[in-house]
Design a protein around this motif. Structure first.
Motif, PDB file in Angstrom:
ATOM      1  N   HIS A   1     -36.687  41.012 -23.433  1.00 39.92           N
ATOM      2  CA  HIS A   1     -36.023  40.193 -24.463  1.00 39.92           C
ATOM      3  C   HIS A   1     -36.628  38.798 -24.515  1.00 39.92           C
ATOM      4  O   HIS A   1     -37.218  38.334 -23.534  1.00 39.92           O
ATOM      5  CB  HIS A   1     -34.528  40.097 -24.164  1.00 39.92           C
ATOM      6  CG  HIS A   1     -34.206  39.459 -22.828  1.00 39.92           C
ATOM      7  ND1 HIS A   1     -33.920  38.125 -22.684  1.00 39.92           N
ATOM      8  CD2 HIS A   1     -34.149  39.976 -21.567  1.00 39.92           C
ATOM      9  CE1 HIS A   1     -33.690  37.855 -21.401  1.00 39.92           C
ATOM     10  NE2 HIS A   1     -33.826  38.960 -20.694  1.00 39.92           N
TER      11      HIS A   1
ATOM     12  N   ASP B   1     -37.513  34.848 -17.580  1.00 37.52           N
ATOM     13  CA  ASP B   1     -36.460  35.853 -17.712  1.00 37.52           C
ATOM     14  C   ASP B   1     -36.473  36.423 -19.129  1.00 37.52           C
ATOM     15  O   ASP B   1     -35.972  35.787 -20.053  1.00 37.52           O
ATOM     16  CB  ASP B   1     -35.101  35.197 -17.384  1.00 37.52           C
ATOM     17  CG  ASP B   1     -33.927  36.150 -17.545  1.00 37.52           C
ATOM     18  OD1 ASP B   1     -34.093  37.229 -18.141  1.00 37.52           O
ATOM     19  OD2 ASP B   1     -32.828  35.797 -17.078  1.00 37.52           O
ATOM     20  N   GLY B   2     -37.054  37.599 -19.283  1.00 37.33           N
ATOM     21  CA  GLY B   2     -37.173  38.229 -20.604  1.00 37.33           C
ATOM     22  C   GLY B   2     -38.605  38.193 -21.124  1.00 37.33           C
ATOM     23  O   GLY B   2     -39.259  39.231 -21.218  1.00 37.33           O
TER      24      GLY B   2
ATOM     25  N   GLU C   1     -30.071  39.850 -25.616  1.00 36.90           N
ATOM     26  CA  GLU C   1     -29.846  40.461 -24.308  1.00 36.90           C
ATOM     27  C   GLU C   1     -28.857  39.646 -23.503  1.00 36.90           C
ATOM     28  O   GLU C   1     -28.002  40.165 -22.798  1.00 36.90           O
ATOM     29  CB  GLU C   1     -31.169  40.588 -23.550  1.00 36.90           C
ATOM     30  CG  GLU C   1     -31.095  41.461 -22.310  1.00 36.90           C
ATOM     31  CD  GLU C   1     -30.680  40.737 -21.043  1.00 36.90           C
ATOM     32  OE1 GLU C   1     -30.355  41.399 -20.051  1.00 36.90           O
ATOM     33  OE2 GLU C   1     -30.642  39.486 -21.034  1.00 36.90           O
ATOM     34  N   GLU C   2     -29.009  38.324 -23.588  1.00 38.96           N
ATOM     35  CA  GLU C   2     -28.188  37.451 -22.734  1.00 38.96           C
ATOM     36  C   GLU C   2     -26.742  37.333 -23.209  1.00 38.96           C
ATOM     37  O   GLU C   2     -25.889  36.869 -22.471  1.00 38.96           O
ATOM     38  CB  GLU C   2     -28.825  36.063 -22.627  1.00 38.96           C
ATOM     39  CG  GLU C   2     -30.193  36.057 -21.937  1.00 38.96           C
ATOM     40  CD  GLU C   2     -30.107  36.284 -20.427  1.00 38.96           C
ATOM     41  OE1 GLU C   2     -28.996  36.528 -19.913  1.00 38.96           O
ATOM     42  OE2 GLU C   2     -31.163  36.211 -19.771  1.00 38.96           O
TER      43      GLU C   2
ATOM     44  N   HIS D   1     -29.539  44.927 -17.094  1.00 38.63           N
ATOM     45  CA  HIS D   1     -30.724  44.776 -17.947  1.00 38.63           C
ATOM     46  C   HIS D   1     -30.662  45.798 -19.071  1.00 38.63           C
ATOM     47  O   HIS D   1     -29.956  46.800 -18.960  1.00 38.63           O
ATOM     48  CB  HIS D   1     -32.002  45.007 -17.126  1.00 38.63           C
ATOM     49  CG  HIS D   1     -32.208  43.990 -16.052  1.00 38.63           C
ATOM     50  ND1 HIS D   1     -32.586  42.703 -16.314  1.00 38.63           N
ATOM     51  CD2 HIS D   1     -32.039  44.065 -14.711  1.00 38.63           C
ATOM     52  CE1 HIS D   1     -32.665  42.023 -15.182  1.00 38.63           C
ATOM     53  NE2 HIS D   1     -32.333  42.834 -14.185  1.00 38.63           N
TER      54      HIS D   1
ATOM     55  N   HIS E   1     -39.285  42.696 -15.225  1.00 43.29           N
ATOM     56  CA  HIS E   1     -38.377  41.545 -15.293  1.00 43.29           C
ATOM     57  C   HIS E   1     -38.553  40.730 -14.021  1.00 43.29           C
ATOM     58  O   HIS E   1     -39.043  41.242 -13.014  1.00 43.29           O
ATOM     59  CB  HIS E   1     -36.928  42.043 -15.405  1.00 43.29           C
ATOM     60  CG  HIS E   1     -35.971  41.036 -15.965  1.00 43.29           C
ATOM     61  ND1 HIS E   1     -35.369  40.075 -15.185  1.00 43.29           N
ATOM     62  CD2 HIS E   1     -35.525  40.841 -17.221  1.00 43.29           C
ATOM     63  CE1 HIS E   1     -34.590  39.329 -15.966  1.00 43.29           C
ATOM     64  NE2 HIS E   1     -34.655  39.764 -17.199  1.00 43.29           N
TER      65      HIS E   1
HETATM   66 CO    CO Z   1     -33.271  38.976 -18.567  1.00 43.26          CO
END
Ligand code: CO
Length: 419
Positions: free
Chosen positions: A86, A97-98, A131-132, A365, A193
């Motif tokens: 993401h 992160d993503g 996603e978050e 995830h 990830h």
């Molecule tokens: Co993530």
């Protein structure tokens, strides 16, 4: 199979993405919420980088982005091998992160192209929407639609805190596409990830192969006693809900510790929120509402902790005269990763001379959703000091490249690529 990952090209992509919504201050932070201007820029950049690599890009109705590489050796009728993650972030989140998972998938495709590999399946590079879960949904929104758990209409109707709908926000940034990305049409899915934990760093191992993503249970607990005057009520006449809750909190900790010792060392149990009624200095607490969070890769051990919590409440009712309830309102079973994909990742690490180790993921995830409809695997890159969701989140560029090398090798293997 020789795959050369271009570390600087990968770094350039992640750095370029980090500029969208960059926050000032220490570390490298970014705020990239779904449907924001920064989110538009991040998405447009990804689309252009995909197109430069010859991918055919599609945007689905909820803004999921997918780019297909269908080389001559592959039939477009065959189910693709998919990989991605993401681009959205938490407020003041980190830059890896993503985006690492999205751009590592793209870099893997470029590396396969440059190595002249001839996979017999297409490769799909994916970026899931929201996603978050910082604006429209509890999280994992795009993947929930891609696996059919939530309908397109339901997702588009979600509103943010200001009453703005997802459909409006996507239209405003030009990313309301058509149709529905269907993850069940993928032969396999692999997500790279950052670990968000320090196990790899501690072990000195550059790449993790995820064995399972933990399940999560949330229980709401209420304990009812009797509120009364803190000065005028003798100790022997009290039904103090907070004292009862105090015993219960320690029982949950004990239940988790004993489960770790006896059954499953990855089990965790937490009481993280507690509301006292009326919460006044001069009143014996009349009621407490608290919540338990239980996670593990073994569903049985999650059950065991919840069972022990229930028995603890029964005992506390008997001994203290309080009344209690426990409602297991949220329950998600653990998601094991595909043994075939784990083996492919291990073999790809070995081939590249990169040590891997198996570990579980304590965080949720998109791969968790995708695993319901197709074979799924995950890789982890080390997180410095285990920090994430913070501008202090960091993964060394060399570690990003190593993990991408293992990802690329895994995708090539699964796609039947031969030199
Ligand atoms: Co993530």
């Amino acid at each position: 199979m020789r795959l050369e990952i271009d570390r600087e090209r990968l770094r350039g992509d992640i750095e370029a993405n980090a500029a969208f919504g960059a926050v000032e201050g220490e570390g490298r932070g970014r705020t990239n919420l779904t449907g924001s201007e920064a989110n538009r820029e991040a998405r447009e950049h990804l689309v252009s980088r995909m197109e430069e690599a010859g991918l055919e890009v599609r945007i689905d109705a909820v803004g999921n982005v997918v780019g297909h590489w269908t080389p001559e050796s592959a039939s477009s009728a065959r189910e693709p091998i998919a990989s991605g993650s993401h681009l959205d972030s938490v407020p003041e989140g980190g830059i890896f992160d993503g985006p690492l998972g999205v751009y590592a998938a793209l870099e893997s495709v470029r590396a396969m192209q440059e190595a002249g590999l001839s996979p017999d399946r297409p490769i799909a590079v994916v970026s899931f929407t929201e996603e978050e879960g910082q604006r429209f949904a509890p999280g994992l929104l795009g993947s929930s639609v891609a696996v059919g758990e939530r309908s397109v209409e339901e997702a588009l109707a979600l509103v943010d805190g200001e009453g703005r709908s997802l459909v409006d926000a996507l239209e405003a940034i030009g990313f309301r596409g058509e149709g529905r990305l269907d993850a069940s049409g993928w032969e396999a899915f692999v997500e790279l990830h950052v670990e968000q934990h320090d196990r790899l760093e501690t072990m000195g191992i550059p790449v993790g192969v995820v064995s399972a993503i933990t399940g999560i249970t949330h229980c709401a607990v209420s304990i009812e006693g009797e509120a009364n005057h803190a000065g005028a009520t003798p100790m022997g006449d009290r039904t103090d809900a907070l004292c009862a809750a105090g015993e219960f909190v320690l029982d949950v900790e004990r239940a988790a510790n004993e489960t770790v010792a006896a059954d499953s060392e990855s089990a965790v149990g937490t009481v993280g929120s507690l509301e006292v009624r009326p919460n006044a200095t001069n009143v014996v607490p009349g009621g407490v509402d608290l919540s338990i969070d239980v996670r593990d890769v073994e569903y049985d051990s999650m059950d065991a902790i919840v069972g022990r919590a229930e028995r603890s409440l029964a005992r506390i009712e008997r001994e203290r005269g309080v009344e209690t309830t426990l409602d297991r309102g949220f329950d998600l079973e653990p998601t094991p990763m595909s043994p075939r994909l784990r083996e492919a990742a291990r073999a790809s690490g070995e081939e590249a001379g990169i040590t891997t180790m198996e570990l579980h993921s304590g965080a949720a995830h998109d791969a968790m959703h995708v695993a319901r409809v197709t074979e799924t695997g995950m890789l982890f890159a080390p997180s410095l000091d285990g920090v994430s969701h913070s501008p202090r989140e960091w993964t060394d560029w060399e570690d990003c490249a190593r993990a991408t090398r293992v990802l690329g090798g895994t995708l090539a293997r699964l796609a039947g690529a031969t030199p």
